[in-house]
Scaffold this motif. Structure first.
Motif, PDB file in Angstrom:
ATOM      1  N   SER A 142       7.402  14.576   1.625  1.00 29.06           N
ATOM      2  CA  SER A 142       7.544  14.891   0.206  1.00 29.06           C
ATOM      3  C   SER A 142       7.773  13.649  -0.648  1.00 29.06           C
ATOM      4  N   ILE A 143       8.152  12.553  -0.012  1.00 27.50           N
ATOM      5  CA  ILE A 143       8.371  11.311  -0.756  1.00 27.50           C
ATOM      6  C   ILE A 143       7.191  10.370  -0.511  1.00 27.50           C
ATOM      7  N   PRO A 144       6.980   9.396  -1.378  1.00 26.15           N
ATOM      8  CA  PRO A 144       5.863   8.466  -1.171  1.00 26.15           C
ATOM      9  C   PRO A 144       5.997   7.706   0.150  1.00 26.15           C
ATOM     10  N   VAL A 160       0.860  -1.176   0.000  1.00 28.12           N
ATOM     11  CA  VAL A 160       0.000   0.000   0.000  1.00 28.12           C
ATOM     12  C   VAL A 160       0.894   1.223   0.000  1.00 28.12           C
ATOM     13  N   GLY A 161       0.424   2.278  -0.611  1.00 24.34           N
ATOM     14  CA  GLY A 161       1.224   3.494  -0.629  1.00 24.34           C
ATOM     15  C   GLY A 161       0.406   4.695  -1.048  1.00 24.34           C
ATOM     16  N   PHE A 162       0.973   5.863  -0.776  1.00 26.09           N
ATOM     17  CA  PHE A 162       0.344   7.099  -1.214  1.00 26.09           C
ATOM     18  C   PHE A 162       1.374   8.203  -1.291  1.00 26.09           C
ATOM     19  N   PHE A 188      -3.823  13.761  -2.480  1.00 24.02           N
ATOM     20  CA  PHE A 188      -3.229  12.475  -2.171  1.00 24.02           C
ATOM     21  C   PHE A 188      -3.711  11.428  -3.170  1.00 24.02           C
ATOM     22  N   VAL A 189      -2.777  10.640  -3.640  1.00 20.20           N
ATOM     23  CA  VAL A 189      -3.073   9.520  -4.521  1.00 20.20           C
ATOM     24  C   VAL A 189      -2.670   8.260  -3.765  1.00 20.20           C
ATOM     25  N   ALA A 190      -3.592   7.319  -3.649  1.00 24.02           N
ATOM     26  CA  ALA A 190      -3.329   6.075  -2.918  1.00 24.02           C
ATOM     27  C   ALA A 190      -3.400   4.899  -3.879  1.00 24.02           C
ATOM     28  N   ALA A 191      -2.609   3.855  -3.582  1.00 21.77           N
ATOM     29  CA  ALA A 191      -2.587   2.671  -4.439  1.00 21.77           C
ATOM     30  C   ALA A 191      -2.337   1.428  -3.598  1.00 21.77           C
ATOM     31  N   LYS A 192      -2.771   0.298  -4.149  1.00 22.77           N
ATOM     32  CA  LYS A 192      -2.552  -0.980  -3.478  1.00 22.77           C
ATOM     33  C   LYS A 192      -2.502  -2.092  -4.513  1.00 22.77           C
ATOM     34  N   ASN A 193      -1.599  -3.053  -4.276  1.00 23.25           N
ATOM     35  CA  ASN A 193      -1.709  -4.316  -4.995  1.00 23.25           C
ATOM     36  C   ASN A 193      -2.113  -5.339  -3.953  1.00 23.25           C
ATOM     37  N   ARG A 194      -2.806  -6.357  -4.345  1.00 29.27           N
ATOM     38  CA  ARG A 194      -3.299  -7.349  -3.400  1.00 29.27           C
ATOM     39  C   ARG A 194      -2.712  -8.689  -3.770  1.00 29.27           C
ATOM     40  N   ASP A 195      -1.854  -9.193  -2.915  1.00 28.22           N
ATOM     41  CA  ASP A 195      -1.305 -10.528  -3.146  1.00 28.22           C
ATOM     42  C   ASP A 195      -2.085 -11.517  -2.300  1.00 28.22           C
ATOM     43  N   ARG A 196      -2.425 -12.604  -2.860  1.00 25.47           N
ATOM     44  CA  ARG A 196      -3.120 -13.649  -2.109  1.00 25.47           C
ATOM     45  C   ARG A 196      -2.591 -14.997  -2.580  1.00 25.47           C
ATOM     46  N   THR A 197      -2.776 -16.005  -1.753  1.00 26.00           N
ATOM     47  CA  THR A 197      -2.359 -17.355  -2.109  1.00 26.00           C
ATOM     48  C   THR A 197      -3.459 -18.087  -2.865  1.00 26.00           C
ATOM     49  N   ILE A 214      -3.131   2.803   5.677  1.00 25.41           N
ATOM     50  CA  ILE A 214      -3.015   4.201   5.282  1.00 25.41           C
ATOM     51  C   ILE A 214      -4.414   4.792   5.241  1.00 25.41           C
ATOM     52  N   LEU A 215      -4.507   5.992   5.788  1.00 22.14           N
ATOM     53  CA  LEU A 215      -5.785   6.689   5.888  1.00 22.14           C
ATOM     54  C   LEU A 215      -5.560   8.104   5.370  1.00 22.14           C
ATOM     55  N   ILE A 216      -6.329   8.492   4.381  1.00 25.19           N
ATOM     56  CA  ILE A 216      -6.127   9.802   3.763  1.00 25.19           C
ATOM     57  C   ILE A 216      -7.456  10.510   3.551  1.00 25.19           C
ATOM     58  N   ASN A 217      -7.370  11.819   3.486  1.00 24.99           N
ATOM     59  CA  ASN A 217      -8.430  12.639   2.903  1.00 24.99           C
ATOM     60  C   ASN A 217      -7.731  13.762   2.154  1.00 24.99           C
ATOM     61  N   LYS A 218      -8.435  14.792   1.767  1.00 33.09           N
ATOM     62  CA  LYS A 218      -7.784  15.811   0.934  1.00 33.09           C
ATOM     63  C   LYS A 218      -6.741  16.621   1.693  1.00 33.09           C
ATOM     64  N   ASP A 219      -6.836  16.655   3.026  1.00 34.63           N
ATOM     65  CA  ASP A 219      -5.942  17.488   3.818  1.00 34.63           C
ATOM     66  C   ASP A 219      -4.921  16.737   4.657  1.00 34.63           C
ATOM     67  N   LYS A 220      -5.159  15.485   4.957  1.00 34.65           N
ATOM     68  CA  LYS A 220      -4.352  14.780   5.944  1.00 34.65           C
ATOM     69  C   LYS A 220      -4.068  13.356   5.503  1.00 34.65           C
ATOM     70  N   ALA A 221      -2.892  12.869   5.914  1.00 38.06           N
ATOM     71  CA  ALA A 221      -2.493  11.491   5.644  1.00 38.06           C
ATOM     72  C   ALA A 221      -1.904  10.902   6.917  1.00 38.06           C
ATOM     73  N   VAL A 222      -2.405   9.723   7.291  1.00 38.04           N
ATOM     74  CA  VAL A 222      -1.982   9.051   8.512  1.00 38.04           C
ATOM     75  C   VAL A 222      -1.590   7.623   8.166  1.00 38.04           C
ATOM     76  N   LEU A 223      -0.509   7.160   8.784  1.00 33.84           N
ATOM     77  CA  LEU A 223      -0.106   5.768   8.687  1.00 33.84           C
ATOM     78  C   LEU A 223      -0.309   5.144  10.055  1.00 33.84           C
ATOM     79  N   LEU A 224      -1.061   4.056  10.113  1.00 32.29           N
ATOM     80  CA  LEU A 224      -1.292   3.316  11.342  1.00 32.29           C
ATOM     81  C   LEU A 224      -0.574   1.982  11.239  1.00 32.29           C
ATOM     82  N   GLU A 225       0.348   1.746  12.169  1.00 36.45           N
ATOM     83  CA  GLU A 225       1.053   0.478  12.250  1.00 36.45           C
ATOM     84  C   GLU A 225       0.541  -0.219  13.506  1.00 36.45           C
TER      85      GLU A 225
END
Length: 172
Positions: A147-149, A12-14, A21-30, A120-131
């Motif tokens: 400034s970096i992804p 996952v990334g943004f 904010f632009v967010a993306a995900k690839n989904r790997d599954r078995t 990853i949780l985003i809206n137009k103003d804020k970006a949060v990473l929850l671990e």
């Protein structure tokens, strides 16, 4: 001769691009996932959801609030295969009820509503990473001004020992 180990992980990334904010995900599954994209519209509600019909996992975007939530699992053995998960419903609840990323992140940490992994949780103003890892305190990081992804996969960065480990004897 260089040896390369190739692992197939969910990513996952943004990044903020041109003020959004632009967010993306690839989904790997078995297994071959049975995915549907759901666009739900009511007069005062609109959601775009990614639904895994077999595991009941849900992620998505609340069009009205602008909140987007994507997750990469770190409880890898528990997330392996076709196991059903209540986490999708917890993400859906946060998408529907939360007004922003921090509120949604707090919802995903509440007892009985936990979503483990790198979220990853985003809206137009804020970006949060929850671990968040079972039996550990969650770490919430405001990455709005990076400034970096921001990119995460099936292991933790801030919480030691969470998720996939190339040195461990894990079949991933």
């Amino acid at each position: 001769v260089m040896s390369v180990t190739r692992i197939h992980e969910c990513v996952v990334g943004f990044k903020k691009i041109s003020g959004n904010f632009v967010a993306a995900k690839n989904r790997d599954r078995t297994y071959k996932p049975n995915i549907s994209i759901i666009h739900h519209v009511e007069p005062d509600k609109e959601y775009i959801l990614l639904l895994d019909k077999d595991t009941h996992y849900i992620e998505g975007y609340n069009v009205v609030t602008g909140l987007g939530i994507l997750n990469s699992a770190v409880e890898n053995s528990a997330d392996f295969g076709l196991n059903k998960s209540p986490e999708g419903m917890y993400i859906l609840k946060a998408l529907v009820a939360a007004k922003g990323p921090k509120e949604a992140a707090h919802m995903l940490c509440r007892e009985g509503n936990e979503v483990y992994g790198n979220t990853i949780l985003i809206n137009k103003d804020k970006a949060v990473l929850l671990e968040f890892v079972k039996d550990k305190e969650p770490i919430m990081i405001d990455v709005t001004k990076k400034s970096i992804p921001t990119v995460r996969t099936n292991h933790t960065d801030k919480i030691p020992g969470g998720g996939f480990d190339l040195d461990a004897d894990q079949d991933y």
